[in-house]
Design an enzyme around this catalytic site. Structure first.
Site, PDB file in Angstrom:
ATOM      1  N   LYS A  24       0.838  -1.194   0.000  1.00 41.38           N
ATOM      2  CA  LYS A  24       0.000   0.000   0.000  1.00 41.38           C
ATOM      3  C   LYS A  24       0.877   1.250   0.000  1.00 41.38           C
ATOM      4  CE  LYS A  24      -3.955  -0.553   1.930  1.00 41.38           C
ATOM      5  NZ  LYS A  24      -4.609  -1.108   3.103  1.00 41.38           N
ATOM      6  N   ARG A  94      -3.513   2.706   8.198  1.00 43.18           N
ATOM      7  CA  ARG A  94      -3.792   1.519   7.376  1.00 43.18           C
ATOM      8  C   ARG A  94      -2.580   0.616   7.337  1.00 43.18           C
ATOM      9  NH1 ARG A  94      -7.647   2.673   3.136  1.00 43.18           N
ATOM     10  NH2 ARG A  94      -8.720   4.580   3.689  1.00 43.18           N
ATOM     11  N   GLY A 103      -7.550  -7.755   3.385  1.00 43.12           N
ATOM     12  CA  GLY A 103      -8.464  -7.782   4.526  1.00 43.12           C
ATOM     13  C   GLY A 103      -7.941  -8.495   5.753  1.00 43.12           C
ATOM     14  N   MET A 105      -5.374  -7.616   7.742  1.00 46.06           N
ATOM     15  CA  MET A 105      -4.944  -6.794   8.866  1.00 46.06           C
ATOM     16  C   MET A 105      -5.845  -5.569   8.970  1.00 46.06           C
ATOM     17  SD  MET A 105      -0.933  -7.408   8.705  1.00 46.06           S
ATOM     18  CE  MET A 105      -0.944  -6.862   7.044  1.00 46.06           C
ATOM     19  N   ARG A 338      -3.189  -1.506  -6.630  1.00 39.35           N
ATOM     20  CA  ARG A 338      -2.401  -2.733  -6.587  1.00 39.35           C
ATOM     21  C   ARG A 338      -2.712  -3.546  -7.829  1.00 39.35           C
ATOM     22  NH1 ARG A 338      -5.775  -5.347  -1.574  1.00 39.35           N
ATOM     23  NH2 ARG A 338      -7.745  -5.472  -2.649  1.00 39.35           N
ATOM     24  N   HIS A 453     -15.287  -9.513   0.783  1.00 37.33           N
ATOM     25  CA  HIS A 453     -14.243 -10.415   1.279  1.00 37.33           C
ATOM     26  C   HIS A 453     -14.368 -11.798   0.656  1.00 37.33           C
ATOM     27  CE1 HIS A 453     -12.609 -13.309   4.228  1.00 37.33           C
ATOM     28  NE2 HIS A 453     -11.614 -12.452   4.220  1.00 37.33           N
ATOM     29  N   SER A 747      14.824 -41.758 -13.633  1.00 37.99           N
ATOM     30  CA  SER A 747      13.635 -40.943 -13.364  1.00 37.99           C
ATOM     31  C   SER A 747      13.498 -40.813 -11.849  1.00 37.99           C
ATOM     32  CB  SER A 747      12.402 -41.619 -13.965  1.00 37.99           C
ATOM     33  OG  SER A 747      11.267 -40.838 -13.682  1.00 37.99           O
ATOM     34  N   CYS A 815       9.381 -38.047 -11.933  1.00 34.52           N
ATOM     35  CA  CYS A 815       7.985 -38.469 -12.078  1.00 34.52           C
ATOM     36  C   CYS A 815       7.256 -38.509 -10.741  1.00 34.52           C
ATOM     37  CB  CYS A 815       7.902 -39.814 -12.788  1.00 34.52           C
ATOM     38  SG  CYS A 815       8.671 -41.146 -11.863  1.00 34.52           S
ATOM     39  N   TYR A 835      13.130 -33.614 -18.451  1.00 35.79           N
ATOM     40  CA  TYR A 835      11.679 -33.467 -18.403  1.00 35.79           C
ATOM     41  C   TYR A 835      11.156 -33.581 -16.981  1.00 35.79           C
ATOM     42  CZ  TYR A 835      11.466 -38.536 -17.808  1.00 35.79           C
ATOM     43  OH  TYR A 835      11.626 -39.800 -17.317  1.00 35.79           O
TER      44      TYR A 835
HETATM   45  C1  PEP Z   1       7.776 -41.933  -6.513  1.00 31.84           C
HETATM   46  O1  PEP Z   1       8.097 -42.661  -5.583  1.00 31.84           O
HETATM   47  O2  PEP Z   1       8.047 -40.722  -6.563  1.00 31.84           O
HETATM   48  C2  PEP Z   1       7.019 -42.463  -7.656  1.00 31.84           C
HETATM   49  C3  PEP Z   1       6.770 -41.711  -8.697  1.00 31.84           C
HETATM   50  O3  PEP Z   1       6.538 -43.716  -7.549  1.00 31.84           O
HETATM   51  P1  PEP Z   1       5.291 -44.146  -6.647  1.00 31.84           P
HETATM   52  O4  PEP Z   1       4.589 -42.895  -6.237  1.00 31.84           O
HETATM   53  O5  PEP Z   1       4.459 -45.022  -7.510  1.00 31.84           O
HETATM   54  O6  PEP Z   1       5.943 -44.868  -5.534  1.00 31.84           O
END
Ligand code: PEP
Ligand code: MG
Length: 867
Positions: A24, A94, A103, A105, A338, A453, A747, A815, A835
């Site tokens: 603010k 304020r 909202g 504070m 803001r 709110h 992975s 993963c 990835y």
């Molecule tokens: C993990 O352990 O991160 C995973 C992807 O395998 P799971 O969740 O199937 O054990």
């Protein structure tokens, strides 16, 4: 030692930033310096608040003198003196932290009034009604903020008076009525605090500043910070602002406005206005405000100034702004600006439009979309084909639809929301309801506008909200509501549609939402910027197709055990587990093979041209058997007892299954190879197959499993594929060099890696000690939700380095669940992974987060939401 400076005037040129002045304060300073009409005032820094908190509630040395100096300068500018009984300078106090906490504070208006000054103000302005109205507001707000008096006590007195006078609204009360109300409020104040309402203006100010500092640590602010991952030690700044008055009569008023529609992003001023009112009336929903278009009719000059000023502000900030303004006798003042909180749809549309308008670049557009917020667009909507009975309508305050059992208070919502879907139904919400709003699936209120709110908070959470539903009346005490004549209680289910404002009795079928052009376009820009690829975790052809629709570039994890759980297969799986020897086991596996092959074919076809990582069986075998008491005979009970382990997650699971009973993995490898060959013959495209072994900790494990995989695949014919491993044990990270010798890819399974590195059970921790750890601040974030970067992350870094030291072209991805969480995605970008893989619905979010990580690396930061 020179002590820090604690106070800055709005026109101070030193250019201090948001951290010190708060959102603010920085907005008021920047607007002042832009020449926008802003009342004069000054900001007491967050440093002062931190010093106050650190000393356990002592104002830092020199602060009071510094405030006195700035107050004298303010008096000079205003031509009035603070505490002057004849013509008093009045100020508001304020709060305003560096991070937006709407909202959460406190604010006090009209400081400086007392029994004498109220008469002076009435004489000076010739408006006794206004003077008395201002004084009663001061007593109420001051009583609430400084002395903790329940605001409802004052509201009750106001309601009683209105009833006695037959006044529909508070503006129908006369000057005398309000003078009576002042007396009532003063008595109430004295009853509650044991002392009279303070008459010394400076005393009022000093106590107000302390109270705002202390409001940083009030319970609702703490809950809000936890929910939004805001650090507890930032502190708030305090702004002392010369009062301008919206409650001076019909040439005055107060409102809030957005430079674009915060629900849709459509260009054009959007907001609400209340004539003859002070700021808190709009936000609190005490009276239902008018749309801004009304103001154009009644106060055309001020409206024109507003249009012109907002255009300037948006151009300056190059972002959608949300402002608070007051009109005093036809003159416009801005009290706050803001970056506007907006729905995901509005964020995308306004960003895409601003690129078109030449206001921002594509990079800016990508940088400013909040990945978590994208989730909103992926929220369920009411099935358009569903036959619904709309019993009432309110404002479409926050999109998405939700069905749930009605609850009438936040505590009940917090409790029941843990185990069932609940809709929080309130007259209006207040910041004290925050924990209930977090737990509820949706929020329905009887009162308040689009900027109330409930509306603002729900929008920020991406939660459906219907606000201002006038057909609703709520008796929270009796836990009953009446909705257009329907009597409802805590056993009834309703559905709300925050996108249209519809309220429906009973549950309704919901459908996944549609993705629009802005969404596709901005994600397209994101794709051009990111280095990380985004894959999905999917176990069925349907999930794979959905993932591809969301832009997945392959499957990073197909958990084959889910295919074992299907109703028609479980009996065969049990047969396999119950087998008394290898031959019997092989016979059962033979029956499973065609099922698995068919599943893999469907997945390969859905992901044609993209890589598919298939993980061989992982869970402990007892998971496929019923509980002991449900076992069908003694033989099964015996088997269940034999498979029982004290720590099954550290037991006979993962690749240990494949080493103990190689025929299981052999069957799976065969099914994968046959599926790939069949799909290639059918479509002409060879699937990109990656076979993954779970829970490997030793090079020797993978060496043997690789040999088995290669030998089995060779029996099936000519086929290209990769063999790799999950990295989900600390030893695998540390000895990644030894394991990399036998792997084409890694992975990271960060679910198990978090479990094993932290020694936190992924099944139990959250329901047991972890919640407490988070509440007590032992941990800032849930490590199963966002990567523990300094612990688990360090192990990952070690694995990357050691893995690549052996094979510099080793493919690496993640993963675990963290693969769809923005901060973790950014970490994986930094690690140089190839990835991330996450659930299909999180793919768009991961695409965006990956682009933002690349932009941050290149020095493009997101615009910070202000306030
Ligand atoms: C993990 O352990 O991160 C995973 C992807 O395998 P799971 O969740 O199937 O054990
Ligand atoms: Mg795992």
């Amino acid at each position: 030692m020179t002590r820090p400076r604690y106070v800055y005037d709005f026109d101070d040129p030193s250019g201090e930033g948001r951290e010190l002045l708060g959102g603010k304060g920085i907005g008021l300073a920047e607007m002042t310096q832009l020449g926008v009409p802003v009342p004069a005032g000054f900001t007491i820094t967050t440093d002062a608040c931190r010093a106050y908190m650190a000393s356990g509630g002592e104002l830092p040395e020199g602060l009071e003198e510094e405030i006195d100096g700035h107050l004298a300068a303010l008096e000079e500018k205003a031509g009035k003196r603070f505490g002057d009984p004849r013509d008093p300078l009045l100020v508001s106090v304020r709060s305003g932290a560096a991070v937006s906490m709407p909202g959460m504070m406190d604010t006090i208006l009209n400081l400086g009034l007392n029994d004498e000054a109220v008469r002076g103000l009435a004489d000076r302005t010739g408006n006794a009604r206004f003077a008395n109205d201002s004084y009663r507001r001061l007593i109420q707000m001051y009583g609430g903020v400084v002395d903790g008096i329940d605001g409802e006590r004052f509201e009750d007195e106001l309601s009683k008076l209105k009833e006695k006078r037959g006044a529909a609204q508070d503006i129908d009360l006369s000057a005398e009525d309000l003078a009576d109300l002042v007396e009532t409020f003063k008595r109430l104040y004295e009853d509650e605090t044991g002392g009279p309402f303070p008459q010394d203006a400076r005393d009022q100010l000093a106590r107000a500043v302390r109270a705002v500092f202390e409001s940083w640590d009030n319970p609702r602010a703490q809950v809000y910070r936890r929910a939004h991952h805001i650090a507890d030690d930032l502190g708030t700044a305090v702004n002392v602002v010369q009062m301008v008055f919206g409650n001076k009569g019909e040439r005055s008023g107060t409102g809030v406005a957005f430079t674009r529609d915060p629900s849709t992003g459509e260009p054009g001023l959007y907001g609400e206005f209340l004539p003859d009112a002070q700021g808190e009336d709009v936000v609190s929903g005490v009276r239902t405000p008018q749309p801004l278009a009304e103001m154009q009719k009644t106060l055309p000059d001020a409206f024109e100034q507003l249009v012109e000023t907002m255009a300037r502000i948006e151009e300056h900030y190059r972002d959608m702004q949300d402002i608070e303004f007051t009109v005093e006798d036809d003159r416009l003042y801005l009290l706050q600006t803001r970056s506007a909180k907006r729905t995901a749809a509005a964020a995308l549309k306004s960003a895409a439009d601003m690129v078109d308008e030449g206001l921002i670049s594509r990079e800016d557009a990508v940088a400013r979309i909040d990945p978590d917020q994208l989730d909103q667009l992926l929220h369920p909507m009411i099935d358009p084909a569903a036959d619904v009975e709309v019993v009432a309508r309110g404002l479409n305050a926050s999109p998405g639809a939700a069905s749930g059992t009605i609850v009438f208070d936040a505590d009940t919502a917090a409790e029941r929301g843990q185990t069932e879907d609940v809709i929080l139904v309130r007259w209006e919400t207040t910041p004290d309801d925050i924990h209930g709003m977090i737990a509820a699936k949706g929020i329905l209120t009887a009162h308040g506008g689009m900027t109330s709110h409930a509306a603002v908070v729900a929008r920020g959470m991406g939660k459906p909200c219907v606000a201002g539903c006038e057909a609703l009346s709520v008796d929270a005490q009796a836990k009953r509501a009446s909705l257009n004549g329907h009597e409802l209680g805590e056993e009834d289910v309703i559905t709300i549609d925050g996108g249209t404002g519809r309220v429906i009795l009973g549950p309704v079928d919901l459908v996944p939402p549609q993705i629009n052009e802005d969404f596709e376009m901005i994600l397209g820009w994101a794709d051009a910027l990111r280095r990380l690829r985004v894959r999905a975790n999917a176990d069925t052809p349907e999930d794979a197709a959905k993932a591809r629709e969301f832009g997945a570039q392959g499957i990073g994890l197909c958990r084959t055990e889910h295919m074992f759980m299907a109703e028609d297969r479980l009996p065969v799986v049990r047969e396999m587990i119950m087998a008394s020897g290898e031959d019997e086991r092989r016979a059962a596996l033979e029956k499973l093979l065609p099922h698995q092959q068919a599943d893999f074919e469907g997945i390969f076809e859905a992901m044609a041209g993209l890589p598919v990582t298939i993980r061989l069986l992982d869970p402990p075998l007892h998971e496929f058997l019923p509980p002991l008491e449900e076992a069908k005979d003694e033989r099964m009970r015996e088997r269940i007892r034999a498979l029982r382990e004290a720590n099954p997650m550290l037991g006979t699971r993962g690749c240990r299954l494949g080493l103990m009973w190689p025929e299981i993995y052999e069957m799976q490898v065969r099914a994968i190879c046959r599926a790939a060959i069949a799909v290639e013959q059918r479509t002409g495209d060879a699937p990109l197959v990656e076979i993954m072994h779970p829970l490997v900790g030793f090079g020797e494990e993978l060496k043997r499993l690789r040999a088995m995989t290669v030998a089995t695949a060779a029996e099936e014919g000519e086929l290209e594929y990769l063999v790799g491993t999950m990295i989900e044990l600390p030893r695998a990270c540390v000895r990644a060099d030894e394991i990399a010798e036998h792997a084409d890819f890694f992975s990271f399974g960060t679910n198990d890696l978090t479990q094993t590195a932290l020694g936190f059970s992924r099944d139990d921790a959250e329901g047991k000690f972890l919640t407490r750890y988070l509440e007590d601040g032992i941990l800032a974030r849930n490590p199963f939700e966002t990567l523990d970067q300094s612990g688990v992350g360090d192990l990952m870094r070690t694995a990357v380095e050691r893995g690549r030291s052996v094979k510099d072209d080793l493919k690496m991805g993640i993963c675990g669940e963290h693969g769809g969480e923005p901060a973790s995605v950014a970490f994986c970008h930094g690690l140089g992974l190839e990835y991330v893989s996450c659930s299909p619905y999180r793919v768009p979010l991961a695409r965006l987060a990956a682009a933002q990580a690349a932009l941050r690396e290149a020095g493009v930061e997101a615009v910070v939401a202000g306030g």
